[in-house]
Scaffold this active site. Structure first.
Site, PDB file in Angstrom:
ATOM      1  N   THR A   7      25.591  71.155  14.766  1.00 25.77           N
ATOM      2  CA  THR A   7      24.547  71.357  15.773  1.00 25.77           C
ATOM      3  C   THR A   7      23.614  70.152  15.788  1.00 25.77           C
ATOM      4  OG1 THR A   7      22.772  72.806  16.558  1.00 25.77           O
ATOM      5  CG2 THR A   7      22.953  72.536  14.182  1.00 25.77           C
ATOM      6  N   ASP A  63      26.860  80.435  15.214  1.00 26.26           N
ATOM      7  CA  ASP A  63      26.694  80.864  16.596  1.00 26.26           C
ATOM      8  C   ASP A  63      25.846  82.116  16.542  1.00 26.26           C
ATOM      9  OD1 ASP A  63      27.391  80.154  19.304  1.00 26.26           O
ATOM     10  OD2 ASP A  63      28.330  82.121  19.404  1.00 26.26           O
ATOM     11  N   TYR A 146      14.205  83.007  22.289  1.00 23.58           N
ATOM     12  CA  TYR A 146      13.590  84.301  22.601  1.00 23.58           C
ATOM     13  C   TYR A 146      12.523  84.719  21.583  1.00 23.58           C
ATOM     14  CZ  TYR A 146      17.663  84.686  25.681  1.00 23.58           C
ATOM     15  OH  TYR A 146      18.612  84.456  26.651  1.00 23.58           O
ATOM     16  N   LYS A 167       9.623  83.895   8.970  1.00 23.26           N
ATOM     17  CA  LYS A 167      10.802  84.135   9.827  1.00 23.26           C
ATOM     18  C   LYS A 167      12.093  83.977   9.019  1.00 23.26           C
ATOM     19  CE  LYS A 167      13.479  82.645  13.800  1.00 23.26           C
ATOM     20  NZ  LYS A 167      13.789  81.629  14.805  1.00 23.26           N
ATOM     21  N   HIS A 172      18.007  86.730  11.229  1.00 21.85           N
ATOM     22  CA  HIS A 172      19.468  86.755  11.240  1.00 21.85           C
ATOM     23  C   HIS A 172      20.044  85.510  10.573  1.00 21.85           C
ATOM     24  CE1 HIS A 172      17.677  84.751  14.577  1.00 21.85           C
ATOM     25  NE2 HIS A 172      18.802  84.298  15.093  1.00 21.85           N
TER      26      HIS A 172
HETATM   27  P1  IMP Z   1      23.325  79.332  19.410  1.00 22.72           P
HETATM   28  O1  IMP Z   1      24.588  79.519  20.170  1.00 22.72           O
HETATM   29  O2  IMP Z   1      23.436  79.771  18.007  1.00 22.72           O
HETATM   30  O3  IMP Z   1      22.752  77.967  19.563  1.00 22.72           O
HETATM   31  O4  IMP Z   1      22.220  80.301  20.014  1.00 22.72           O
HETATM   32  C1  IMP Z   1      22.299  80.655  21.357  1.00 22.72           C
HETATM   33  C2  IMP Z   1      20.977  81.078  21.868  1.00 22.72           C
HETATM   34  O5  IMP Z   1      20.547  82.287  21.224  1.00 22.72           O
HETATM   35  C3  IMP Z   1      19.816  80.109  21.671  1.00 22.72           C
HETATM   36  O6  IMP Z   1      19.807  79.114  22.654  1.00 22.72           O
HETATM   37  C4  IMP Z   1      18.625  81.036  21.802  1.00 22.72           C
HETATM   38  O7  IMP Z   1      18.372  81.323  23.153  1.00 22.72           O
HETATM   39  C5  IMP Z   1      19.149  82.307  21.137  1.00 22.72           C
HETATM   40  N1  IMP Z   1      18.754  82.327  19.716  1.00 22.72           N
HETATM   41  C6  IMP Z   1      19.553  82.186  18.632  1.00 22.72           C
HETATM   42  N2  IMP Z   1      18.830  82.238  17.493  1.00 22.72           N
HETATM   43  C7  IMP Z   1      17.549  82.416  17.878  1.00 22.72           C
HETATM   44  C8  IMP Z   1      16.334  82.530  17.148  1.00 22.72           C
HETATM   45  O8  IMP Z   1      16.239  82.463  15.916  1.00 22.72           O
HETATM   46  N3  IMP Z   1      15.233  82.714  17.901  1.00 22.72           N
HETATM   47  C9  IMP Z   1      15.249  82.778  19.264  1.00 22.72           C
HETATM   48  N4  IMP Z   1      16.344  82.654  19.966  1.00 22.72           N
HETATM   49  C10 IMP Z   1      17.501  82.468  19.293  1.00 22.72           C
END
Ligand code: IMP
Length: 190
Positions: A7, A63, A146, A167, A172
């Site tokens: 990432t 992810d 979010y 946090k 998660h």
């Molecule tokens: P990714 O595919 O893991 O990059 O996450 C996809 C999307 O999920 C991100 O662009 C955020 O919109 C949302 N997301 C994932 N983890 C978080 C978090 O810890 N806080 C807020 N939004 C999150």
């Protein structure tokens, strides 16, 4: 020890660095399409692409996303692009609030799946979840995505109002990374 992470997301890299202090974190772009229907599948697609170029190293890809009960698990794997391409956080948050207008059931969870490839080339899939509710309006300026809308269970503040340490302790990603720590410890203790 070096760990390749699939990432360029600065927030994620910081969270991962804070959780795995023994590692030098190397950011790498896997340049693949995330075509799987679930978080684990997408994490594996990204980890395999990096691992193919760095045999004998630790590699991880995560992810993650938000799943809202009243929306049948949406936005799910589409969390980043919920409001369309390109990814737009204010638009995503506004759409989420619009889709939950008048909806009493605000239950949601963040899920994070991590695909970890160890130096032997063995794949491990680890997951973490954080349950909570979607607020009626955003609050807080920390975090990303979010975070201003997500109130973790047992708290009155949003993720965006918590410190990074607060946090990480319940998120998660924090929980999935704790599983990653266990997995790495098990590997190195052999
Ligand atoms: P990714 O595919 O893991 O990059 O996450 C996809 C999307 O999920 C991100 O662009 C955020 O919109 C949302 N997301 C994932 N983890 C978080 C978090 O810890 N806080 C807020 N939004 C999150």
């Amino acid at each position: 020890m070096e760990l390749y992470v699939a990432t360029h997301n600065e927030h994620k890299l910081r969270e991962i660095g804070e959780m795995l202090p023994g590692f030098t974190i190397l950011s790498e772009d896997p340049d693949v399409e995330e075509t799987a229907p679930d978080f684990a599948g997408n994490a594996l697609i990204k980890a395999r692409a990096i691992a193919a170029a760095h045999k004998g190293c630790w590699v991880m890809a995560d992810d993650s996303g938000l799943e809202v009960a009243a929306l049948g698990g949406e936005p799910g794997v589409r969390s980043a692009r919920y409001a369309g391409e390109p990814s737009n956080t204010p638009a995503n948050n506004a759409l989420l609030l619009k889709n939950l207008e008048g909806v009493a059931d605000r239950r949601a969870n963040f899920t994070c799946c991590v695909a970890l490839v160890d130096p032997d080339g063995v794949e491990h899939v680890l997951a973490g979840r954080c349950y909570g509710t979607i607020a009626q309006a955003p609050s807080g300026a920390g975090g990303f995505g979010y975070d201003p809308l997500f109130i973790p269970d047992g708290h009155t503040k949003s993720f965006a109002e918590l410190s990074a340490d607060e946090k990480n302790a319940i998120s998660h990603r924090g929980r999935a990374l704790a599983e990653v720590q266990n997995c790495i410890q098990g590997f190195t203790a052999r």
